[in-house]
Structure formats: C-alpha cells, structure tokens
Design a protein around this motif. Sequence first.
Motif, PDB file in Angstrom:
ATOM      1  N   PRO A 272     -14.184  33.104 -11.428  1.00 51.73           N
ATOM      2  CA  PRO A 272     -14.867  34.024 -12.356  1.00 51.73           C
ATOM      3  C   PRO A 272     -16.370  33.747 -12.369  1.00 51.73           C
ATOM      4  N   LYS A 273     -17.139  34.845 -12.498  1.00 50.08           N
ATOM      5  CA  LYS A 273     -18.598  34.654 -12.514  1.00 50.08           C
ATOM      6  C   LYS A 273     -19.080  34.248 -13.905  1.00 50.08           C
ATOM      7  N   PHE A 274     -20.041  33.372 -13.922  1.00 47.54           N
ATOM      8  CA  PHE A 274     -20.676  32.989 -15.196  1.00 47.54           C
ATOM      9  C   PHE A 274     -21.911  33.861 -15.401  1.00 47.54           C
ATOM     10  N   THR A 275     -22.078  34.374 -16.643  1.00 46.56           N
ATOM     11  CA  THR A 275     -23.260  35.193 -16.910  1.00 46.56           C
ATOM     12  C   THR A 275     -24.411  34.308 -17.404  1.00 46.56           C
ATOM     13  N   VAL A 276     -25.595  34.691 -16.947  1.00 42.00           N
ATOM     14  CA  VAL A 276     -26.802  33.907 -17.270  1.00 42.00           C
ATOM     15  C   VAL A 276     -27.832  34.841 -17.875  1.00 42.00           C
ATOM     16  N   ALA A 277     -28.548  34.387 -18.925  1.00 45.62           N
ATOM     17  CA  ALA A 277     -29.691  35.133 -19.471  1.00 45.62           C
ATOM     18  C   ALA A 277     -30.972  34.385 -19.096  1.00 45.62           C
ATOM     19  N   VAL A 278     -31.964  35.159 -18.634  1.00 42.23           N
ATOM     20  CA  VAL A 278     -33.234  34.531 -18.239  1.00 42.23           C
ATOM     21  C   VAL A 278     -34.331  35.038 -19.177  1.00 42.23           C
ATOM     22  N   ILE A 279     -34.845  34.141 -19.990  1.00 40.90           N
ATOM     23  CA  ILE A 279     -35.942  34.520 -20.900  1.00 40.90           C
ATOM     24  C   ILE A 279     -37.190  33.756 -20.429  1.00 40.90           C
ATOM     25  N   GLU A 280     -38.090  34.491 -19.815  1.00 42.95           N
ATOM     26  CA  GLU A 280     -39.268  33.862 -19.195  1.00 42.95           C
ATOM     27  C   GLU A 280     -40.364  34.908 -19.112  1.00 42.95           C
ATOM     28  N   ASP A 281     -41.565  34.568 -19.575  1.00 44.85           N
ATOM     29  CA  ASP A 281     -42.621  35.584 -19.628  1.00 44.85           C
ATOM     30  C   ASP A 281     -43.410  35.669 -18.335  1.00 44.85           C
ATOM     31  N   ASP A 282     -43.297  34.659 -17.459  1.00 44.26           N
ATOM     32  CA  ASP A 282     -43.988  34.742 -16.173  1.00 44.26           C
ATOM     33  C   ASP A 282     -43.142  35.605 -15.242  1.00 44.26           C
ATOM     34  N   GLU A 283     -43.703  36.800 -14.906  1.00 41.51           N
ATOM     35  CA  GLU A 283     -42.943  37.789 -14.131  1.00 41.51           C
ATOM     36  C   GLU A 283     -42.445  37.197 -12.818  1.00 41.51           C
ATOM     37  N   ALA A 284     -43.312  36.491 -12.093  1.00 48.02           N
ATOM     38  CA  ALA A 284     -42.973  35.989 -10.757  1.00 48.02           C
ATOM     39  C   ALA A 284     -41.820  34.986 -10.855  1.00 48.02           C
ATOM     40  N   ILE A 285     -41.944  34.074 -11.803  1.00 47.99           N
ATOM     41  CA  ILE A 285     -40.901  33.051 -11.940  1.00 47.99           C
ATOM     42  C   ILE A 285     -39.595  33.700 -12.372  1.00 47.99           C
ATOM     43  N   ARG A 286     -39.680  34.654 -13.305  1.00 44.32           N
ATOM     44  CA  ARG A 286     -38.460  35.316 -13.775  1.00 44.32           C
ATOM     45  C   ARG A 286     -37.772  36.029 -12.611  1.00 44.32           C
ATOM     46  N   ALA A 287     -38.586  36.727 -11.840  1.00 44.85           N
ATOM     47  CA  ALA A 287     -38.031  37.473 -10.714  1.00 44.85           C
ATOM     48  C   ALA A 287     -37.335  36.515  -9.743  1.00 44.85           C
ATOM     49  N   ARG A 288     -37.981  35.352  -9.479  1.00 40.16           N
ATOM     50  CA  ARG A 288     -37.412  34.417  -8.528  1.00 40.16           C
ATOM     51  C   ARG A 288     -36.107  33.836  -9.071  1.00 40.16           C
ATOM     52  N   LEU A 289     -36.150  33.466 -10.357  1.00 39.96           N
ATOM     53  CA  LEU A 289     -34.948  32.895 -10.966  1.00 39.96           C
ATOM     54  C   LEU A 289     -33.792  33.914 -10.904  1.00 39.96           C
ATOM     55  N   ILE A 290     -34.103  35.183 -11.235  1.00 43.79           N
ATOM     56  CA  ILE A 290     -33.056  36.214 -11.228  1.00 43.79           C
ATOM     57  C   ILE A 290     -32.487  36.359  -9.825  1.00 43.79           C
ATOM     58  N   ALA A 291     -33.397  36.388  -8.842  1.00 43.37           N
ATOM     59  CA  ALA A 291     -32.963  36.543  -7.464  1.00 43.37           C
ATOM     60  C   ALA A 291     -32.082  35.368  -7.048  1.00 43.37           C
ATOM     61  N   ASP A 292     -32.562  34.139  -7.353  1.00 41.56           N
ATOM     62  CA  ASP A 292     -31.805  32.944  -6.977  1.00 41.56           C
ATOM     63  C   ASP A 292     -30.404  32.969  -7.589  1.00 41.56           C
ATOM     64  N   ILE A 293     -30.352  33.358  -8.855  1.00 43.36           N
ATOM     65  CA  ILE A 293     -29.073  33.298  -9.569  1.00 43.36           C
ATOM     66  C   ILE A 293     -28.108  34.373  -9.054  1.00 43.36           C
ATOM     67  N   ASN A 294     -28.653  35.566  -8.866  1.00 40.95           N
ATOM     68  CA  ASN A 294     -27.789  36.673  -8.441  1.00 40.95           C
ATOM     69  C   ASN A 294     -27.208  36.443  -7.061  1.00 40.95           C
ATOM     70  N   VAL A 295     -27.959  35.673  -6.259  1.00 40.41           N
ATOM     71  CA  VAL A 295     -27.484  35.409  -4.896  1.00 40.41           C
ATOM     72  C   VAL A 295     -26.219  34.549  -4.941  1.00 40.41           C
ATOM     73  N   HIS A 296     -26.164  33.660  -5.941  1.00 41.06           N
ATOM     74  CA  HIS A 296     -25.045  32.731  -5.986  1.00 41.06           C
ATOM     75  C   HIS A 296     -23.743  33.450  -6.337  1.00 41.06           C
ATOM     76  N   GLU A 297     -22.704  33.082  -5.670  1.00 43.31           N
ATOM     77  CA  GLU A 297     -21.462  33.816  -5.850  1.00 43.31           C
ATOM     78  C   GLU A 297     -20.800  33.582  -7.204  1.00 43.31           C
ATOM     79  N   GLN A 298     -21.146  32.471  -7.852  1.00 43.44           N
ATOM     80  CA  GLN A 298     -20.503  32.171  -9.139  1.00 43.44           C
ATOM     81  C   GLN A 298     -21.350  32.590 -10.340  1.00 43.44           C
ATOM     82  N   LEU A 299     -22.591  33.012 -10.073  1.00 47.90           N
ATOM     83  CA  LEU A 299     -23.497  33.292 -11.182  1.00 47.90           C
ATOM     84  C   LEU A 299     -24.028  34.715 -11.120  1.00 47.90           C
TER      85      LEU A 299
END
Lengths: 224, 622
Positions: A4-31
Amino acid sequence: MRAPKFTVAVIEDDEAIRARLIADINVHEQLTVGFDSAFLSESLEWFNSNSVDVLLCDLGLPDGRGSELIAFCRAQYPEMEIMVVSIFGDEKNVLNAIEAGATGYLLKTESSDRVCQSILDLLAGGSPISPTIARMIIKRVESDPRPSAIDQADVPNLSKRETEVLQGLVTGMSYQEVADRLSIKLDTVRTYIKSIYQKLEVRSRGQAVYQASRLGIAGLGDDK
Amino acid sequence: MSELHGRLIWLACCVVVLAVAYQIRHISFQTPSGVLKLSVASFTQAGANQVAVQKTLPDNWQWHNNRTSHGFYRVQFSIADLDNSVKAILIPTVRSNVSVALNGEKVGDGGSMQPPIASNLRKPLMFVVPHGLLQTGNNILEVELKSSVSGKGFLDAIFVGPHAALNPAFKRHNFYRITLVESITYGLLITTLVIAILAGLRPQNKEYAWFALATFLWAAHNATNHITNIVVSNHVWDWFSYVTLGWFALVAPVVLARFKQQIHPRFERFLLSLAIVLPLLMLVLPQPAMHAMADYLWYPLAFSIGGGALLFVAIDAWKTNDLESQLLTASGLFIIPYALHDLLIVQAVLPWEDGFYIQFGAVVLLAVFTMILLYRLVRSTNEAELLNLNLSDEVSKKTQEIQAAMERTRLLEKNEWLSDERARITRDMHDGFAGQIASVLSTLKSGRFEAAEVETQLEYSINDLRLMIDSLDNEENDLVTLLGMFRYRANPMLEQAGIELDWVSLPPDTRIELLPATALHLLRIMQEALQNAVRHANCTRIKISATHNPEYPDEVLIRVQDNGVGIATELLDEPSKGKHRGLRNMRYRAEQINAALDICSTDTGTSLSLTLPAERLDQPSS
C-alpha cells in the motif's frame, strides 16, 4: 500484490525545494504526495478535515511558524509521522519542532534517494537523531528538571537507558553500534529513540501547562 | 556686610550680658524696716589680758590686721517698748561661725564652734529669741566669733526685731545664697552625669569628657559655698574649695580648645603640671601661707589662664564670625566681672558682706556649652541619618552605573569578538567556498567538463560548508559532539563509496571545548584526510579514532587510517610542489591549532595522526 502507498504532505515555501521533494516522493513506488502547500493557514485548513501518513513541514513559512502546524497535527492525528524539513546547522529549531511533536527531520540538501529512505525509515519506526541534537536533548533535560507542580506522569524524565543511548549517539555511533555497546537489539534502540521523541514533546507540553499555571492563566493548570 | 552685622550683634550681646550681670547687685541683703540695726560693738580678742576695743559692724579682721581667729563682740542696746511678738536676731554674713548669747543666755550658733568649725561662708544666720529673754531697757548681746582662717574673721551688722519683720529678709537672703546655689549644684551634677555618659558613648570625642570634668569641678566648688557642717578639717575644706575653682579655670582652656577641634598637647601638659604642683604645694603649706598663696597666686594665675582662653575664643569669634564661639564668649562674659568682684572681696578691697557671685557666673556658660554639645549631637545624628539615606541611594546608583558599565564592556567585547569572527568567516567563505564555486563555474563555462567531476567538486564544496556550519553551530563547540557530527556527515559519502568505517571516539562525558576557528581547522584536516582516503587511496576500510594520549592525558590523539595504496613519498616530503594543496593545507591548519600532524604512508595504507593539546585548544597562534 503491491505494497500500500503511504501518503505524504509537503509544506515548504521554497518552490524549487518543494518541487524536488514532490518529484522525489512521487517517483518512489511506496510513497505519494497527497497535499502540498507553501502556507500555514492553507495547511491548517486542509488538515482540519484531511490527514496523511507523513507530514514534511518547513519551519519558516511566510504566514507563520511550521511548529504551529506540527503541534496541531500531533494533537489531531497522534499516529501521523511528522518530519521537519530543515537546513543543516539548524538543530535548535529541529529540537523545538520535536518538542512540538515532530518525530523526525529531513535536510533540504539530502539527495533524492535519501529523502525517500528517511521517510520510509521513519515509517518503519526509526527516528533520526544527530549527535548535536542528542547532546542538546541531554542538556535540556538536565538543565530543566521536572517542575514539581506538574503531575509526575505528565513530565517524564529520560530513563537511564535512554540517556545512555543518547550519549552513544553524541559520540557519532550508529544505532547498531549503540545497540552493540549496550548489548541490546537494534529495534530496542529505535524504540528508545521514539520514546525520547515522545517524552520531549510531552515534557514541553507539561512545561507549557506549568508555565501557564504559574502565570495564572485560569483553568489551564486546574484538573477541573 | 552681613559678617559685620554678625559681629556687631555679637558685641551688642556682650554688652547686654554685662548689663545683665550687673543686675546681680539686687540679690544683696536688703535691710528690713522696723528692726534695730546694731553696728557698734566692743571687741575683745580671745586669750588672756586682752583689752576691749570699739568696733563698727560690719567688722572685717582683714582691715585691721588682726591675726587672731577667735574673739568676742559685745553690743549694748536698749528697747523702749517691748511688745509680745516673737523676736529674732539676724546676722546676714559671718565668717566663719558665731555663737550668740543675749543677756547671758545662749540663743544659738551657726554650727560647730570646735574644729572643724562650721563654714558659714554664705549662710545668713537667724536666731529666734526665747520669750522673756529680751527686756525693756538695756540688753547685752554677746557674739563669739571663730574664723577657720586666722586673721580672716568677719561679723556683719546685727539686726534685732520682730521675727515677722526679719523673716522675709532672711528668707530672701537665704534663697539667693543657699537654695539657689544648691539648685545650681544639683543641676550641674546632673549635667555632669549626662555629659559623662555621652563621653563614655563617644570616647573619640574627648571634649565631652573634659567638659564633664569642668562641670563637676564647678559643682564641687559650689558645694563648698553652701555646705555648712563639714567633716574634714577646715584646712582641707578650704583647700578643696580653692582647688576645685582653680582647676575649673585651668580645665576651661582645654575644653574650649578641644571644642574648637584644636589639641595643644604641650599647653595641656603645662596646665596639668600647674594643676598638680600648685595644689600639692598648697596642701603642705601651713594654713596662713596656703590662704595667701590661694589669694595671691593660685586664683590670679588660674583665672588669668581661663580668662585668656576666653579671650582667645573672643578673638576667634570676632575673626571667624562663628556663632558657637560668639555664644560661648558672650555667655562666658558673666564669669569675668564676678570673678573680679570675688577676687576683690577675698582681698578685702570690696566689703565681705557683698557675698560671692562667682557661683552664678559659669552657669550660663555651662548651659550654653551643654546646649551646643547636645545640638552638635543632634545635628550629627541627623546628618548620619541623611547620610545613610543618601548612601543607600548612592550605592544603588553606583551599582546601576557599574552594571551599565559592565554591560557596555561586555557588549564591546562581544562586538569585537563578533567582528573578529565575522572577518574570519568571511575570509573562510571567500578562500574556501566562494573559490570552489568560482572554480566550478569556470569549468562549466569552458564547456569541457565531465558531470561526475563537477558533481564531486560541488559535493566537496557543500561538505566544506557543512563543516563551517558545524564548527559554528555546535553546542559550546564540544569536541565529542563535533567528532560525532563529523562521523554523522561522513556516513553517506562512505556508504556511497562502499567503504567500511571503524569509528572509535572519546568517552561521551569528555569535556573539551574548542573555539569555532579551532574546530573548523580540525574538521577540515579530518575532512581532507577522509576525502583523500575515499578518492585516492582506493581503500575498503577506514578507521577513525579519537583517544586520549596514554602518555600525556592532556593530549587528544586523532587518527585516520586506511588500507589503501598509500601516498607517493615525494608528495609527502614536499607537498607544496605537487598538485596536492590538500597536504600542505593540513600542515598549515595543524600549525594554526598547535597540533602535531604526522602522516605515515606505505603501500598497504596511510595513517594520519593528529595530536592536539586537549587542555587549551582554544588559542591557536596566529
């Protein structure tokens, strides 16, 4: 059957970092990212009626402090894992976040695979503690003895074992090395660290109540 | 102008004082009316074969050079019509004592007629005549006179009349001569007691003790004026009377000087020797010589000195316009005319029946003195209170000032330290991080680069930046935590490279604190060593250990060992020549933190040892 996939919330005001974190997380099959925002108010509103498995939260948000959201989520959803998104060298704020209810932290500069690994480690019950934070925790608990006015159970002190775990971590030992040194299991070390996190949070809440009752804020300190 | 005013007022006061002093004459005996005044007597000296001579009363033996101390006066008087009222005989002044007989019957005496003879120096004597003793027609009054000093007997005029007419005059005279003087004596004794207590409480203020002595002497002398029945010999009693008054006159200058906060040890010694020698001499001299010495040497000398002191104070009062001095001289002025008057009486220039005034003379002076002393005491108490109040204010004010000054100093020091640190960090950033980024930038701009190389360079820069932050932000720059953080940061790099790390650190309770600059040098040396091992040594294991030097417990030994291929010898020997700036930097940094750096390399591995003085790592030589 897929895990089962785990859901993650990303609260970050730096657009670049948020985008990278979202991308990294979405790539992972469990997250998967279930919610992301740059604002405290927006996040508070969302979390009023929604929840995730893991919350990644930056401390400095444009409209308020991330620790407010952490405390809110900790109260609403005791099971939620909460990670502070931090820059290195910001251990004081990390400690404050832990006291607000965070159970782990993540460095903004962490590489993509380590971001996901840290999240999964946390979900598996392994909260990280850097040597500096370990030392800060020891010092804080030592210098801040339990206020007598508060019920003993409310403001727990660290056990001898927990302190020993922290002392090992201060010297840079890995969890495994700490376990070997103390002749305990690796999982037991993880349990200790989890409990240290919890105690810090409970302590800080107890302290706040104690302070409030000392300042004479009506009702807060009473049992009624 | 105001000073002149002050002086004029003072002079006026002095004149007033003298005018008031002159009023003393009103206390002299006032002849009652309706009584008989007897002033003609026949006198017979005691002893065999003495011839009676006619005398006029008052009769002073000093006037006719009579050397005797015992004699009889016989007065004849007649009364035409005798009524039934009680009659009395009044003698205002005698010296020293009389026994009175009327018509052969004794009517009374003024005390003991045998040595020691009663001393009626001031005391008026009145005898009530027993009924029936006085007769119509001729009466004979016989008065036996005894003087304690040979040749110095005195008998005043004798008044005979109704008791009712004589009594007011007697009472008035008795009041001024005995009761008033007695009261003054008691007052002075109380004053003496109070001042003596003050003197005991404030031994540093000697003038209190001296003043107490002066008042006591005056009281003692006064007592000789009204005590009639004496218990010692007349000789000693008279001596005591002379000495107490003379001593007072000698003590007065000391009191006045000390009162003005002046101490003249030589003068005081001179006075002391006078006060001892002359009275002792008087005591051993035979009676007439003693009296002569008292009248012609002791009193004049003592009063000259006392008066001189008063003159000095008067001059001071005139010069300085000081209120206390003015008060003292003005009140002291009473003494001068009275002393002169009494001196003239003693020397038989003025009539003996005038009586002495000196006992009143010092009263005003002593009262003023007492008041000034008490006023001083009250004033100094008030001042002390005020001072206390101001002092606590002062202290809290000063405390605040000191705190503020300390705060300023602390801020200045902090600012200085901060600006030093800022300069160091800026230099570090510029030399390290900025240079590395610039170098990466130029590599990128050149267009010829490999991604892996750029990545490595950037990673290196980030790691260096982390070291800087760790060296700055670490809690109290605790060495153990610093090393822990180093290992914590190094983990990902080692994992990535597949290198096993053997980590041995100091015990957790080791307390060694480093300055940020020292911490950064140490971390960079270790980072350089680690990176060298990871990149160039081609190793599989690295051991990093931090231990106390077993030989020198005040030293910490940090080792980085790998099992790689080792470093070329020429690089180690002359690190500045090669491309390896890293080795040269390490040596430089080790020097900066007073640490000994030893690199030992073979083809089976490299070992780097850094020996840090662990007691004082905080002051790298610049």
